[in-house]
Design an enzyme around this catalytic site. Sequence first.
Site, mmCIF file in Angstrom:
data_model
loop_
_atom_site.group_PDB
_atom_site.id
_atom_site.type_symbol
_atom_site.label_atom_id
_atom_site.label_comp_id
_atom_site.label_asym_id
_atom_site.label_seq_id
_atom_site.Cartn_x
_atom_site.Cartn_y
_atom_site.Cartn_z
ATOM 1 N N THR A 133 26.301 39.889 28.778
ATOM 2 C CA THR A 133 25.508 40.278 27.198
ATOM 3 C C THR A 133 26.028 39.859 25.724
ATOM 4 O OG1 THR A 133 26.629 42.970 28.197
ATOM 5 C CG2 THR A 133 25.476 42.349 25.854
ATOM 6 N N THR B 179 31.478 42.993 24.048
ATOM 7 C CA THR B 179 30.919 42.526 25.345
ATOM 8 C C THR B 179 32.301 43.076 26.068
ATOM 9 O OG1 THR B 179 30.224 40.802 26.968
ATOM 10 C CG2 THR B 179 31.641 39.901 24.937
ATOM 11 N N GLY B 180 31.647 42.927 27.536
ATOM 12 C CA GLY B 180 32.762 43.316 28.413
ATOM 13 C C GLY B 180 32.795 44.457 29.519
ATOM 14 N N ASP B 181 33.743 45.415 29.877
ATOM 15 C CA ASP B 181 33.351 46.745 31.032
ATOM 16 C C ASP B 181 32.689 47.496 29.502
ATOM 17 O OD1 ASP B 181 33.599 48.554 32.431
ATOM 18 O OD2 ASP B 181 35.895 47.955 32.509
ATOM 19 N N GLY B 182 31.534 48.038 29.997
ATOM 20 C CA GLY B 182 31.151 48.784 28.934
ATOM 21 C C GLY B 182 31.321 50.363 29.377
ATOM 22 N N ARG C 121 23.156 53.221 36.322
ATOM 23 C CA ARG C 121 23.934 53.013 35.483
ATOM 24 C C ARG C 121 23.174 51.631 33.922
ATOM 25 N NH1 ARG C 121 26.354 48.356 32.841
ATOM 26 N NH2 ARG C 121 29.242 49.213 32.827
ATOM 27 N N VAL C 122 24.085 52.802 33.184
ATOM 28 C CA VAL C 122 23.896 52.322 32.246
ATOM 29 C C VAL C 122 25.259 51.782 31.478
ATOM 30 C CG1 VAL C 122 23.009 52.618 29.296
ATOM 31 C CG2 VAL C 122 21.929 53.167 31.652
ATOM 32 N N GLY C 123 25.820 50.917 30.715
ATOM 33 C CA GLY C 123 26.564 50.622 29.650
ATOM 34 C C GLY C 123 26.817 50.836 28.725
ATOM 35 N N ASP C 124 27.849 49.968 27.691
ATOM 36 C CA ASP C 124 27.968 50.209 26.443
ATOM 37 C C ASP C 124 26.492 50.134 25.379
ATOM 38 O OD1 ASP C 124 29.230 48.119 27.268
ATOM 39 O OD2 ASP C 124 29.501 47.426 24.780
#
Lengths: 185, 138
Positions: free
Chosen positions: B1, B52-55, B29-32
Amino acid sequence: SATLPIVANTWPWPQATDAGWKALISSSDPNTAVLDAIQAGCTRCEEDQCDGTVGFGGSPDENGETTLDALIMDGTTLNMGAVGALRRVKNAIGVARLVLDNTEHSMLVGELATEFAVQNGFKEESLATNHSTSMWENWKSKQCQPNYHINCIPDPSTSCGPYHPASLQSNSKNKTGNIRPDNHD
Amino acid sequence: TIGMIAIDNNGKTAAGTSTNGLNHKIPGRVGDSPIPGAGAYTDDDVGAAVATGDGDVMMRLLPTYQLVENMRQGMSPEEAARDALNRILKRYSTFEGALIGVNIKGEVGAACTGFENFSFCVRTAKSTNTTIHSIPCV
């Protein structure tokens, strides 16, 4: 402040910063200059496929498809535009800007976001590349490891799906710790 | 990202993200990244933040909203980023990710965890080139 204007971004991708900076200082409309900077910087990374984590040809899902998410937010109005799980359109931040500028909504998702983008002139094309297809085939050949399923059968830590729900007590696991600089939101 | 922040000479701010998410995610799936307050947040009264990272974790704790609100309460961008990150680590001790905050004075701060180092880019009126900063993670 003497440090303004400023452009900053995550990860060592200075080409995106430079694209944002160029847009910021050259914009003809001071009301949209910062938004233009965000759009230009993110677009540059989408085109460059930064580390494979931005844009087309990266992070294939379990079906081998690349989908894109993007957000652009205006700090003056707190207005925003976003897309989630956008399919078959490369310029996700461009579609997010379209949601910001040309709708009263905040987020469009999936196939219908694609339809909105195409209706507004964006090109529809596959987001797969030889690289993303290879990643997906390699993942499948390793019994679909790692994956993000829990509490299901067959055991997702050793087998591919299709999966079905199992007892929560019998098959729980901790998060995989799979986030790395080459695999992140 | 990529998460990106821009502030002009008049203090007008914007923030944004773009991503293709996680490898081998479950379809749909959608993240942050597209969620305000999770992947990015901005308010001209205070400044802006990106993550950024684990959404899947960040979209639950809204770290960029928290970072901006921390700056509103008087924290420096670095203090605000550390606090927002610690709020995640309190609930998810193995979380991996990073935050950047910029206030409307143009001061930059960042914090990260789970990676060895985290790098980010900054371009200001004071420099003729983009500078890459690297910080060690907790």
